[in-house]
Design an enzyme around this catalytic site. Structure first.
Site, short mmCIF file in Angstrom:
data_model
loop_
_atom_site.label_atom_id
_atom_site.label_comp_id
_atom_site.label_asym_id
_atom_site.label_seq_id
_atom_site.Cartn_x
_atom_site.Cartn_y
_atom_site.Cartn_z
CE1 TYR A 23 -3.56 -2.56 0.10
CE2 TYR A 23 -2.70 -3.26 2.23
CZ TYR A 23 -3.54 -3.46 1.15
OH TYR A 23 -4.36 -4.56 1.12
CG HIS A 101 -8.68 -1.17 -5.40
ND1 HIS A 101 -9.33 -1.40 -4.21
CD2 HIS A 101 -9.60 -1.34 -6.36
CE1 HIS A 101 -10.59 -1.71 -4.45
NE2 HIS A 101 -10.79 -1.67 -5.75
C1 DQA Z 1 -7.32 -2.13 -1.22
C2 DQA Z 1 -7.32 -3.59 -1.69
C3 DQA Z 1 -8.26 -4.45 -0.86
O1 DQA Z 1 -8.23 -5.79 -1.31
C4 DQA Z 1 -7.83 -4.43 0.58
O2 DQA Z 1 -8.75 -5.16 1.37
C5 DQA Z 1 -7.64 -3.06 1.11
C6 DQA Z 1 -7.05 -2.03 0.28
C7 DQA Z 1 -6.28 -1.29 -1.96
O3 DQA Z 1 -6.38 -0.05 -1.86
O4 DQA Z 1 -5.36 -1.83 -2.57
O5 DQA Z 1 -7.90 -2.81 2.28
O6 DQA Z 1 -8.60 -1.58 -1.49
#
Ligand code: DQA
Length: 146
Positions: A23, A101
């Site tokens: 992330y 995402h």
């Molecule tokens: C997310 C991807 C999702 O699968 C995960 O549960 C998240 C973050 C992303 O920003 O990459 O919490 O949404």
């Protein structure tokens, strides 16, 4: 003035410390500050909400409709893969939204490759870490009447 609401789901308050390999290193506030700078420079009204609770996200989407929000930038986080109720809220209010995402969800576990939002979103941006929110904002700017 065009109004934009940035909606972030569960655990995104932990950005920066949470799985930085997936992330990124930046915190949510840092990402939002950068968005705010672009919004200020381009004359957009930008508000943001983050919640770990599904019902609060649904309430925020419903409130956005009452507030006259024009666009939503949405990262439903874990609810991406589970939430019929949040999807229904977006269908109800009919506010166009861009799904963001930070991680490349299509390159991760099979359950993350299912989105309850992608087919009703204007578009999906995935894998660009925090930059994805900026790309979403730029896409909205490109779609606003001059
Ligand atoms: C997310 C991807 C999702 O699968 C995960 O549960 C998240 C973050 C992303 O920003 O990459 O919490 O949404």
């Amino acid at each position: 003035m065009t109004r934009i609401l940035v909606v972030n789901g569960p655990n995104l308050n932990l950005l920066g410390e949470r799985e930085p390999g997936q992330y990124g290193q930046r915190g949510l506030q840092d990402i939002l500050d950068e968005l705010q700078q672009v919004a200020d420079a381009t004359g957009l009204q930008l508000d943001a909400v983050q919640s770990n609770a599904e019902g609060e996200l649904i309430d925020a989407v419903q409130q956005a409709s009452r507030d006259g929000v024009d666009w939503i930038i949405l990262n439903p986080a874990g609810y991406t893969h589970t939430s019929v109720a949040l999807r229904d809220a977006l269908l109800a209010v009919k506010i166009p939204f861009i799904e963001v995402h930070l991680s490349a969800v299509s390159a991760r576990e099979p359950f993350r490759q299912v989105s309850y939002f992608a087919d009703i979103a204007e578009g999906v941006i995935s894998g660009f870490r925090g930059e994805g929110y900026l790309l979403a904002l730029q896409a909205i700017l490109n779609r606003i009447e001059p």
